[in-house]
Design an enzyme around this catalytic site. Structure first.
Site, PDB file in Angstrom:
ATOM      1  N   SER A 119      -7.184  58.482  25.531  1.00 30.60           N
ATOM      2  CA  SER A 119      -7.790  57.198  25.162  1.00 30.60           C
ATOM      3  C   SER A 119      -7.709  56.193  26.293  1.00 30.60           C
ATOM      4  CB  SER A 119      -7.028  56.659  23.956  1.00 30.60           C
ATOM      5  OG  SER A 119      -7.382  55.325  23.705  1.00 30.60           O
ATOM      6  N   TYR A 143       0.327  53.402  19.796  1.00 27.11           N
ATOM      7  CA  TYR A 143      -0.721  54.431  19.802  1.00 27.11           C
ATOM      8  C   TYR A 143      -1.047  54.850  21.242  1.00 27.11           C
ATOM      9  CZ  TYR A 143      -5.422  56.270  20.037  1.00 27.11           C
ATOM     10  OH  TYR A 143      -6.499  57.045  20.354  1.00 27.11           O
ATOM     11  N   LYS A 147      -0.456  58.544  23.529  1.00 22.93           N
ATOM     12  CA  LYS A 147      -1.459  59.284  24.306  1.00 22.93           C
ATOM     13  C   LYS A 147      -0.978  59.469  25.747  1.00 22.93           C
ATOM     14  CE  LYS A 147      -4.539  59.907  21.097  1.00 22.93           C
ATOM     15  NZ  LYS A 147      -5.046  61.221  20.681  1.00 22.93           N
TER      16      LYS A 147
HETATM   17  C1  WQD Z   1     -14.216  46.287  19.840  1.00 21.13           C
HETATM   18  C2  WQD Z   1     -14.393  44.800  20.048  1.00 21.13           C
HETATM   19  C3  WQD Z   1     -12.708  43.437  19.035  1.00 21.13           C
HETATM   20  C4  WQD Z   1     -13.668  44.271  14.874  1.00 21.13           C
HETATM   21  C5  WQD Z   1     -10.308  50.732  20.177  1.00 21.13           C
HETATM   22  C6  WQD Z   1      -8.887  51.092  20.493  1.00 21.13           C
HETATM   23  C7  WQD Z   1      -8.832  51.863  21.758  1.00 21.13           C
HETATM   24  C8  WQD Z   1      -9.790  53.047  21.736  1.00 21.13           C
HETATM   25  C9  WQD Z   1     -11.149  52.570  21.476  1.00 21.13           C
HETATM   26  C10 WQD Z   1      -9.100  55.064  20.563  1.00 21.13           C
HETATM   27  C11 WQD Z   1     -13.083  44.073  20.359  1.00 21.13           C
HETATM   28  C12 WQD Z   1     -14.048  43.159  18.416  1.00 21.13           C
HETATM   29  C13 WQD Z   1     -13.671  44.264  16.251  1.00 21.13           C
HETATM   30  C14 WQD Z   1     -14.065  43.090  14.175  1.00 21.13           C
HETATM   31  C15 WQD Z   1     -14.443  42.014  16.296  1.00 21.13           C
HETATM   32  N1  WQD Z   1      -9.523  53.912  20.602  1.00 21.13           N
HETATM   33  N2  WQD Z   1     -14.042  43.157  16.951  1.00 21.13           N
HETATM   34  N3  WQD Z   1     -14.447  42.010  14.935  1.00 21.13           N
HETATM   35  O1  WQD Z   1     -10.053  47.670  20.220  1.00 21.13           O
HETATM   36  O2  WQD Z   1     -11.938  47.833  21.926  1.00 21.13           O
HETATM   37  O3  WQD Z   1     -10.787  49.832  21.153  1.00 21.13           O
HETATM   38  O4  WQD Z   1     -11.161  51.854  20.218  1.00 21.13           O
HETATM   39  O5  WQD Z   1      -8.513  55.688  21.367  1.00 21.13           O
HETATM   40  O6  WQD Z   1      -7.544  52.287  21.908  1.00 21.13           O
HETATM   41  O7  WQD Z   1      -8.124  49.904  20.613  1.00 21.13           O
HETATM   42  O8  WQD Z   1     -12.302  48.731  19.595  1.00 21.13           O
HETATM   43  O9  WQD Z   1     -13.946  48.621  17.804  1.00 21.13           O
HETATM   44  O10 WQD Z   1     -11.635  47.696  17.361  1.00 21.13           O
HETATM   45  O11 WQD Z   1     -13.157  46.475  18.925  1.00 21.13           O
HETATM   46  O12 WQD Z   1     -14.785  40.989  16.903  1.00 21.13           O
HETATM   47  O13 WQD Z   1     -14.045  43.020  12.943  1.00 21.13           O
HETATM   48  O14 WQD Z   1     -14.863  44.227  18.813  1.00 21.13           O
HETATM   49  O15 WQD Z   1     -11.970  42.250  19.183  1.00 21.13           O
HETATM   50  O16 WQD Z   1     -13.372  43.081  21.286  1.00 21.13           O
HETATM   51  P1  WQD Z   1     -11.206  48.390  20.754  1.00 21.13           P
HETATM   52  P2  WQD Z   1     -12.746  47.920  18.329  1.00 21.13           P
END
Ligand code: WQD
Length: 326
Positions: A119, A143, A147
């Site tokens: 990840s 998490y 990894k």
């Molecule tokens: C994306 C963006 C949120 C929800 C995650 C894991 C990472 C990897 C990939 C697995 C961010 C914003 C989200 C909401 C929002 N996973 N958001 N409102 O955190 O970038 O990455 O997936 O290995 O480890 O952390 O993904 O989809 O949660 O968020 O504004 O209700 O959307 O703040 O900027 P993230 P995400």
């Protein structure tokens, strides 16, 4: 490839099922091993054998691996960042112990090759973007730590045993197979696009955008959204690479392109043809402003060229699923 046997652990999940589809399309003989904790029956393919089993069940892992496989693809993990900070025991047991059980069973049964789901979370808040493979590892969640730790165990196994791995560090996985053959949706999703889909279909009232005061062009966070079918083809290429050449790698899988939360909202509005209700909420703890990959190394090592570069097309493959149900 029909006689080349691949064991896909976690093959009933979102990314796993796309990997199984791609392996079957490339002619591999596939067996799925999944405890169905988050895997779904509708994600299983008739052409792949299925064994219900847990990665904490050492005896079962050994029995299954004794059948003999040319490679393992390991995608079985707990993956909610927030949950990992509240319940690290669960992540230690499942991700760390479970992965070690898989490696031990491989070594015991003479299976030499593994493709591992890693990840972008191994990097934490990037010191520079785009993030290459030389970027220091500094996970911000338990998490991400699991990894990173599993990658390090694999480095040691590769030094000490006849064991070869390719760790694929996914950036933000999105989309669904364009032919609609995979329909499983996560229950209680935590990621942006599945949440947006719940807003678009009326299951949620509105989207909360976490922070609009980041140092980015529109103030919202920028991420590298990579289509799950492109991730799947990288797994096929990684299995083929390991079978040809026993060398180990950690590779970033992204698109070299950043998209902000507001850009995702606008793109979704174009695709679904209506406005999405949203508001601005406080920043979410642990969110870096920008994280984007450079995929030069995956291009070089795997000859991997992501096909989906247009965010509207990526979102369309997700939206198709919602409109198909109606
Ligand atoms: C994306 C963006 C949120 C929800 C995650 C894991 C990472 C990897 C990939 C697995 C961010 C914003 C989200 C909401 C929002 N996973 N958001 N409102 O955190 O970038 O990455 O997936 O290995 O480890 O952390 O993904 O989809 O949660 O968020 O504004 O209700 O959307 O703040 O900027 P993230 P995400």
């Amino acid at each position: 490839m029909a006689n080349t046997k691949v064991l896909v652990i976690g093959g009933a999940g979102y990314i796993g099922s796309h990997v199984v589809k791609a392996l079957l399309e490339s002619g591999f003989s596939v067996t799925v091993y999944d405890n169905m904790s988050s895997g779904q029956t509708c994600n299983l393919f008739a052409d792949a054998a299925f064994i219900k089993g847990d990665i904490l069940d050492v005896e079962k892992l050994n029995t299954v691996m004794a059948e003999g496989f040319d490679a393992v693809v390991h995608l079985a993990a707990k993956k909610a960042v927030g949950e990992s900070m509240e319940n690290p025991q669960l992540y230690a047991a499942n991700n760390l112990n479970g992965s070690v059980n898989i490696f031990n069973a491989m070594v015991n049964n003479g299976i030499k090759n593994i493709v591992f789901s890693s990840s972008a979370a191994v990097f934490g808040a990037p010191q520079y973007v785009p993030v290459d493979e030389k970027h220091p590892l500094n996970p911000m969640s338990f998490y991400g730590y699991t990894k990173m730790q599993i990658e390090q165990v694999m480095h040691w196994f590769a030094r000490l045993k006849d064991f070869h791995f390719i760790a694929l560090r996914y950036f933000n996985a999105v989309g669904y197979a364009a032919d609609g053959s995979i329909t499983g949706r996560e229950k209680n999703p935590q990621n942006l696009l599945p949440i947006i889909m719940e807003v678009a279909t009326g299951k949620r009232n509105k989207l909360h955008v976490f922070g609009n005061d980041y140092d980015t062009p529109d103030g919202t966070c920028v991420r590298d959204y990579v289509h799950v079918t492109d991730l799947a083809t990288a797994h096929v290429a990684a299995v083929q690479k390991l079978l040809k050449e026993p060398q180990s790698y950690c590779l970033n899988l992204g698109t070299n392109k950043g998209t902000s939360v507001l850009e995702i909202i606008k793109a979704t509005e174009r695709v679904i043809g209506k406005k999405l209700p949203y508001d601005f909420a406080p920043r979410r703890a642990g969110d870096p402003a920008v994280i984007v990959a450079t995929n030069e190394m995956a291009k070089k090592v795997l000859n991997w060229h992501p096909q989906y570069t247009d965010i509207d097309k990526i979102i369309q493959t997700t939206w198709n699923l919602e409109t198909k149900d109606k």
